[in-house]
Design a protein around this motif. Structure first.
Motif, mmCIF file in Angstrom:
data_model
loop_
_atom_site.group_PDB
_atom_site.id
_atom_site.type_symbol
_atom_site.label_atom_id
_atom_site.label_comp_id
_atom_site.label_asym_id
_atom_site.label_seq_id
_atom_site.Cartn_x
_atom_site.Cartn_y
_atom_site.Cartn_z
ATOM 1 N N LEU A 744 -103.363 -75.402 69.063
ATOM 2 C CA LEU A 744 -102.314 -76.410 69.073
ATOM 3 C C LEU A 744 -101.955 -76.854 67.665
ATOM 4 O O LEU A 744 -100.802 -77.188 67.378
ATOM 5 N N ARG A 745 -102.933 -76.820 66.778
ATOM 6 C CA ARG A 745 -102.698 -77.220 65.392
ATOM 7 C C ARG A 745 -101.667 -76.316 64.733
ATOM 8 O O ARG A 745 -100.731 -76.774 64.074
ATOM 9 N N ASP A 746 -101.819 -75.016 64.950
ATOM 10 C CA ASP A 746 -100.894 -74.065 64.343
ATOM 11 C C ASP A 746 -99.561 -74.028 65.088
ATOM 12 O O ASP A 746 -98.505 -73.811 64.479
ATOM 13 N N LEU A 747 -99.586 -74.209 66.397
ATOM 14 C CA LEU A 747 -98.343 -74.249 67.165
ATOM 15 C C LEU A 747 -97.445 -75.375 66.648
ATOM 16 O O LEU A 747 -96.251 -75.166 66.403
ATOM 17 N N THR A 855 -99.401 -67.317 75.508
ATOM 18 C CA THR A 855 -99.631 -66.103 76.295
ATOM 19 C C THR A 855 -100.387 -65.017 75.559
ATOM 20 O O THR A 855 -100.795 -64.038 76.181
ATOM 21 N N SER A 856 -100.589 -65.158 74.262
ATOM 22 C CA SER A 856 -101.266 -64.102 73.509
ATOM 23 C C SER A 856 -102.744 -64.040 73.881
ATOM 24 O O SER A 856 -103.450 -65.054 73.820
ATOM 25 N N PRO A 857 -103.253 -62.860 74.256
ATOM 26 C CA PRO A 857 -104.679 -62.745 74.619
ATOM 27 C C PRO A 857 -105.604 -62.901 73.413
ATOM 28 O O PRO A 857 -106.798 -63.167 73.581
ATOM 29 N N GLU A 858 -105.078 -62.741 72.196
ATOM 30 C CA GLU A 858 -105.921 -62.858 71.007
ATOM 31 C C GLU A 858 -106.228 -64.309 70.658
ATOM 32 O O GLU A 858 -107.166 -64.593 69.905
ATOM 33 N N ILE A 859 -105.424 -65.219 71.156
ATOM 34 C CA ILE A 859 -105.616 -66.633 70.819
ATOM 35 C C ILE A 859 -106.379 -67.307 71.949
ATOM 36 O O ILE A 859 -105.939 -67.311 73.102
ATOM 37 N N VAL A 860 -107.505 -67.880 71.612
ATOM 38 C CA VAL A 860 -108.383 -68.490 72.610
ATOM 39 C C VAL A 860 -108.265 -70.011 72.530
ATOM 40 O O VAL A 860 -108.486 -70.621 71.489
ATOM 41 N N TRP A 861 -107.920 -70.597 73.644
ATOM 42 C CA TRP A 861 -107.828 -72.051 73.745
ATOM 43 C C TRP A 861 -109.101 -72.579 74.405
ATOM 44 O O TRP A 861 -109.599 -71.996 75.366
ATOM 45 N N PRO A 862 -109.599 -73.703 73.953
ATOM 46 C CA PRO A 862 -110.749 -74.310 74.636
ATOM 47 C C PRO A 862 -110.311 -74.919 75.963
ATOM 48 O O PRO A 862 -109.162 -75.317 76.135
ATOM 49 N N LEU A 863 -111.218 -74.973 76.905
ATOM 50 C CA LEU A 863 -110.926 -75.552 78.212
ATOM 51 C C LEU A 863 -111.472 -76.972 78.346
ATOM 52 O O LEU A 863 -111.331 -77.591 79.399
ATOM 53 N N ASP A 864 -112.082 -77.470 77.265
ATOM 54 C CA ASP A 864 -112.696 -78.801 77.319
ATOM 55 C C ASP A 864 -112.075 -79.740 76.293
ATOM 56 O O ASP A 864 -112.738 -80.641 75.779
ATOM 57 N N ASP A 865 -110.758 -79.535 76.008
ATOM 58 C CA ASP A 865 -110.158 -80.305 74.913
ATOM 59 C C ASP A 865 -109.414 -81.543 75.396
ATOM 60 O O ASP A 865 -108.908 -82.314 74.576
ATOM 61 N N LYS A 866 -109.318 -81.774 76.713
ATOM 62 C CA LYS A 866 -108.643 -82.982 77.178
ATOM 63 C C LYS A 866 -109.620 -84.150 77.213
ATOM 64 O O LYS A 866 -110.755 -84.009 77.666
ATOM 65 N N VAL A 867 -109.146 -85.303 76.738
ATOM 66 C CA VAL A 867 -109.974 -86.504 76.700
ATOM 67 C C VAL A 867 -109.260 -87.629 77.446
ATOM 68 O O VAL A 867 -108.115 -87.494 77.871
ATOM 69 N N LYS A 868 -109.944 -88.753 77.561
ATOM 70 C CA LYS A 868 -109.358 -89.933 78.191
ATOM 71 C C LYS A 868 -108.128 -90.374 77.412
ATOM 72 O O LYS A 868 -108.077 -90.233 76.183
ATOM 73 N N ASP A 869 -107.155 -90.919 78.117
ATOM 74 C CA ASP A 869 -105.901 -91.349 77.491
ATOM 75 C C ASP A 869 -106.173 -92.288 76.315
ATOM 76 O O ASP A 869 -106.766 -93.359 76.468
ATOM 77 N N GLY A 870 -105.720 -91.872 75.139
ATOM 78 C CA GLY A 870 -105.921 -92.672 73.943
ATOM 79 C C GLY A 870 -105.087 -93.926 73.883
ATOM 80 O O GLY A 870 -105.275 -94.754 72.987
ATOM 81 N N LEU A 871 -104.151 -94.080 74.816
ATOM 82 C CA LEU A 871 -103.319 -95.283 74.822
ATOM 83 C C LEU A 871 -103.800 -96.336 75.809
ATOM 84 O O LEU A 871 -103.132 -97.351 75.999
ATOM 85 N N ASP A 872 -104.947 -96.107 76.442
ATOM 86 C CA ASP A 872 -105.486 -97.133 77.324
ATOM 87 C C ASP A 872 -105.702 -98.422 76.536
ATOM 88 O O ASP A 872 -106.376 -98.426 75.498
ATOM 89 N N GLY A 873 -105.116 -99.487 77.017
ATOM 90 C CA GLY A 873 -105.260 -100.772 76.340
ATOM 91 C C GLY A 873 -104.322 -100.966 75.169
ATOM 92 O O GLY A 873 -104.381 -102.007 74.502
ATOM 93 N N TYR A 874 -103.439 -100.001 74.928
ATOM 94 C CA TYR A 874 -102.531 -100.120 73.776
ATOM 95 C C TYR A 874 -101.437 -101.148 74.042
ATOM 96 O O TYR A 874 -100.878 -101.203 75.128
#
Length: 915
Positions: A744-747, A855-874
């Protein structure tokens, strides 16, 4: 909330409002003879008197028995309740007080003081709570005094007086009206605002409100008579005249429709789990209803297991005996989330309705998406049961802006469906709701067909355009800015409600420099009701019931969903020449589908109500609407800087960029602490820049991010990471040695480079255009240099010789005097920059970036990168909440009140970002 409805109030005298909207007084003299009026007047006057002058026996029955003091406001409300109990102030209705306890079904916990409820609903009243679904006529009490009067009807003042206490009371009244419009299906709402010993009548609708003068109601019997005339006339009107939308028919608990909704809300053993992954096709039930499957008319009607009319009273075992040849076959399985959403729409105590759209019958409960305020579209979304087919669909109920050249959303969606555009909703039906249109907008000083009783000079008022119905032209300045133009009233001029017509004073600006309103740089005349927009009631049904975009499970899935929506946007442009014009987080949805042995989550680009056809090359390139279109958070830098220029493909693509940044910073694991997330959202999305003349554009943070093509906050370069990744000493993810860089950083970096090039080219083109204009302009006499003049004591000026001005410092070598070229050529971007910027004229380059990473098979995305909403309480900054947000006057509202509202204080607001 008030900043969503600035300049949307118009004034009508009490007698005119009665004649126009509540004309029937037949039988009043018999219902309220003079003796009874005098008795009621005396009772109210005595009960509302100050405690020091009141005799003990005149204290209302509801007063505390322990001798504790009662607030003046509560004493007034109890006096009304006692008088209603003794004399029935509004025939056929009962006054229910509710100022102490909020209703359990209301998550916002608002507490309006009281309401008149029809005797037909008397048995359903829950005592001492709001009963939002039952209110026919709302009542709010204040202790009295100018500071608590929500409106100002003195000559030379605007109705929407900006004093803090008045504004907060006005926002409070609007919040209560919004609750009723949410619980009930309404075209309008009458409200009595009682301020001490005076009252006003307010009529709310989705465009604004009509308000009368403040009238006394206890000083004399004649004063009381006017109040009783209103209450009597109200009681004699039909529900439709009272503002009830009679096209929405309430379901009784013993109706066939109510009981069927209960049955469909329970979990079904054959429902399919929507979690993305492989699935054995043989495990999918044969009668499974996919997102857009139309099963045709349900066989339950032919087997006489359901009434044709869902409002019909149903004794289930008698009217519809169980079919011995079936088990649960009368309920088709669906994805689990669909049934869960439907179940949540049927909370205890919430009303249910039958509505009809283009001849089709639908059953609905509580909206799963609430409107973000009273004034405006008031969009409500429902998971509905289509009665004939017994399938679940999504029904949207809204008040759409009435433009001559604005297409209906359903017509645009039909064109997209006919062209087989991918990743858009499937239209089922749509249509106007009868002839329902807003009434307050008829008094707009610009486009209205009627004249209010406002005492401004009609010669100076904006010219009315009665030939075409359009929304009132809204100025591209801050919402809630100093639009309240005042006059200098004469001490001899009566209030607007006085017996004589007040003179029409000359309007001029009152430069109030307090914190209530930012100061305009130039004089500007604005009139009551200038912000009114004409709206019409509209419903649309689509086949797909979707998940919110915030339901994504991991970063790659989010990127894929947004990519699908860009594809939908591309096909809409290329195949139908339709531009969406409101790309935002709330309009990107997720649709689980079963495809080739997989449950696969796709994106859906929804909400095409603001879409328009792209102009042809030969057509004049100018915005065809008088105000900005879009959602502030996600609008492009260019569209916010130049609101009158038409949106183009690059603007829409930039909105997609802001959307993915918004979701990423909130939900993807990164090197940002919670406080950094809040600060970034505040600076990037909530922030704005005041460019003078009360003109606001987007935040500097958003501009710098794109110009530098770098996602950062302060000195921190924002980086995304997997849930198991660690940070180094520099607060950057440890990469290499088995720790891959998050895609996502490079995208985002690749996308930012495209838009960086776009604005570099646009900035150069703008600078070049200004230079050409300067070169061809007729030269004016040069101004004297302020740097090179010295003022003498007598006011004369002399230019000192150059040698006196020179600095006496030692210099090495020789140095030529610098010659400044004021009209120097701006630096032209490189050919590569032009090439990159040109790519944004179509969707291809942006889609290539997404496809490379998603869609590129060479690029591997992690499956554990989602976290709790950072705007909770904002919470947005106070400046934004009260002042900077005013820039949204010309932008679609994205705010909603907080859950509670204190007496005399307007609820704080937060950005509505996930709906």
């Amino acid at each position: 909330m008030m900043s969503d409805g600035r300049n949307t109030t118009v004034f009508l005298r009490f007698e005119r409002l009665m004649k126009t909207y509540l004309p029937s007084l037949d039988g009043f003299d018999e219902a309220f003879p003079k003796e009874k009026i005098a008795e009621i007047s005396t009772a109210l006057k005595t009960a509302c008197a100050s405690p020091a002058t009141r005799k003990q026996e005149t204290v209302p029955e509801a007063a505390p028995k322990d001798g504790s003091k009662v607030k003046a406001e509560k004493m007034i409300s109890m006096a009304w309740a006692q008088t209603d109990k003794d004399h029935r102030l509004c025939p056929g209705h009962v006054l229910n007080l509710s100022e102490d306890k909020s209703e359990e079904t209301d998550e916002k916990r608002y507490k309006i003081d009281g309401s008149f409820i029809s005797d037909a609903d008397k048995d359903s009243i829950v005592p001492n709570v709001q009963n939002w679904a039952l209110q026919r006529l709302s009542v709010e009490f204040k202790r009295g005094g100018t500071s608590l009067d929500a409106f100002d009807d003195h000559p030379g003042k605007t109705l929407e007086n900006e004093a803090d206490s008045r504004r907060l009371v006005r926002g409070q009244l609007m919040s209560y009206a919004e609750r009723i419009f949410t619980y009930q299906h309404r075209t309008a709402l009458f409200m009595i605002f009682v301020n001490g010993l005076e009252f006003r009548i307010i009529r709310w609708d989705r465009s604004g409100c009509i308000v009368t003068e403040a009238l006394k109601y206890v000083e004399t019997a004649e004063d009381t008579k006017r109040l009783l005339q209103f209450l009597y006339a109200f009681s004699k009107t039909s529900p439709e005249q009272q503002g009830v939308d009679t096209t929405a028919v309430p379901l009784s608990k013993d109706s066939c429709g109510w009981k069927r909704m209960n049955a469909l809300s329970f979990a079904h053993s054959n429902d399919v789990d929507e979690t993305e992954g492989e699935i054995d096709p043989s495990t999918v039930p044969s009668d499974f209803l996919g997102p857009a499957d139309d099963p045709g008319k349900s066989p339950l009607f032919e087997r006489r297991l359901l009434h044709d009319d869902p409002t019909a009273t149903c004794h289930h075992q008698t009217d519809h005996p169980p079919d011995p040849q079936r088990s649960d076959s009368d309920i088709r399985p669906v994805f689990k989330y669909v049934r869960t959403l439907f179940h949540k729409s049927l909370p205890k105590g919430w009303p249910r309705y039958k509505v009809t759209v283009d001849g089709r019958v639908y059953l609905i409960g509580k909206p799963i998406t609430d409107p973000s305020g009273l004034i405006g579209r008031g969009t409500r979304g429902y998971v509905a049961v289509e009665w004939e087919t017994q399938r679940f669909v999504f029904l949207k109920d809204a008040w759409r802006p009435y433009y001559v050249d604005l297409e209906y959303e359903g017509d645009m969606l039909q064109k997209l469906n006919t062209a087989k555009v991918s990743f858009v909703p499937t239209l089922v039906c749509h249509g106007r709701v009868g002839e329902q249109e807003t009434e307050a907008s008829e008094y707009s000083p610009i486009t209205g067909h009627k004249k209010s009783d406002a005492p401004y000079d009609e010669v100076k008022a904006p010219e009315r355009d009665k030939s075409k119905r359009r929304i009132a032209g809204l100025p591209s300045r801050a919402k809630g800015s100093d639009s309240a133009v005042r006059t200098k009233p004469s001490v001899h001029e009566p209030r607007r409600g006085g017996a004589s017509e007040p003179p029409r004073p000359k309007h001029q600006r009152d430069d109030d420099k307090g914190p209530k309103r930012p100061l305009l740089d130039k004089e500007e005349e604005v009139y009551d009701g200038i912000g009114l927009r004409h709206m019409e009631h509209y419903r649309i049904v689509v086949a797909e019931v979707c998940l919110e975009a915030t339901s994504f499970l991991y970063g790659q899935q989010l990127a894929r969903v947004i990519m699908h929506c860009i594809i939908a946007h591309q096909e809409a442009v290329e195949d139908c020449r339709i531009l969406h014009r409101d790309v935002s987080a709330g309009n990107i949805l997720i649709l689980p589908t079963i495809k080739s042995g997989w449950i696969y989550w796709t994106g859906i680009l929804s909400d095409w109500e603001l879409s328009k056809f792209l102009l042809r090359d030969e057509e004049e390139l100018k915005a065809r609407q008088p105000h900005r279109t879009g959602t502030w958070y996600f609008m492009s830098i260019r569209s916010l800087a130049y609101p009158h220029r038409p949106l183009g493909i690059p603007d829409e693509l930039e909105s997609f960029l802001h959307v993915i940044i918004f979701f990423a910073i909130r939900f993807i694991c990164s090197n940002c602490s919670l406080s950094v997330v809040h600060s970034f959202v505040e600076d990037y999305f909530d922030g704005m820049t005041n460019e003078g003349s009360n003109r606001y554009t987007c935040s500097e943070k958003k501009v710098f991010t794109i110009k530098q093509a770098r996602l950062f906050h302060g000195r921190l370069n924002i980086a995304f990471m997997g849930g198991a990744d660690k940070l180094g000493k520099d607060d950057q993810p440890l990469e290499g040695d088995g720790h891959p860089r998050h895609p996502l950083r490079d995208l985002l970096a690749d996308l930012l480079k495209l838009f960086q090039a776009r604005y570099a080219v646009e900035e150069w083109e703008a600078s070049s255009a200004r230079l050409d204009e300067a070169k061809t302009a007729v030269p004016e006499p040069p101004l004297p240099s302020l740097m090179s003049t010295v003022a003498s004591r007598d006011g004369g000026f002399q230019r000192p010789p150059n040698e006196i001005q020179a600095l006496y410092t030692k210099r090495s070598g020789t140095r030529k005097a610098k010659k400044v070229n004021v009209l120097s050529e701006p630096t032209k971007p490189s050919d590569e920059t032009f090439k990159e910027a040109k790519k944004l004229d179509s969707h291809v380059a942006v889609l290539e970036v997404f496809e490379d990473y998603v869609t590129s098979p060479e690029i591997v995305w992690p499956l554990d990168d989602k976290v709790k909403d950072g705007l909770d309480g904002y919470q947005p900054p106070e400046f934004f909440a009260q002042a900077a947000k005013k820039a949204r006057l010309t932008v679609r509202s994205t705010v909603t009140p907080m859950a509670t509202i204190d007496e005399g204080k307007e609820a704080r607001i937060r950005a509505r970002t996930d709906a």
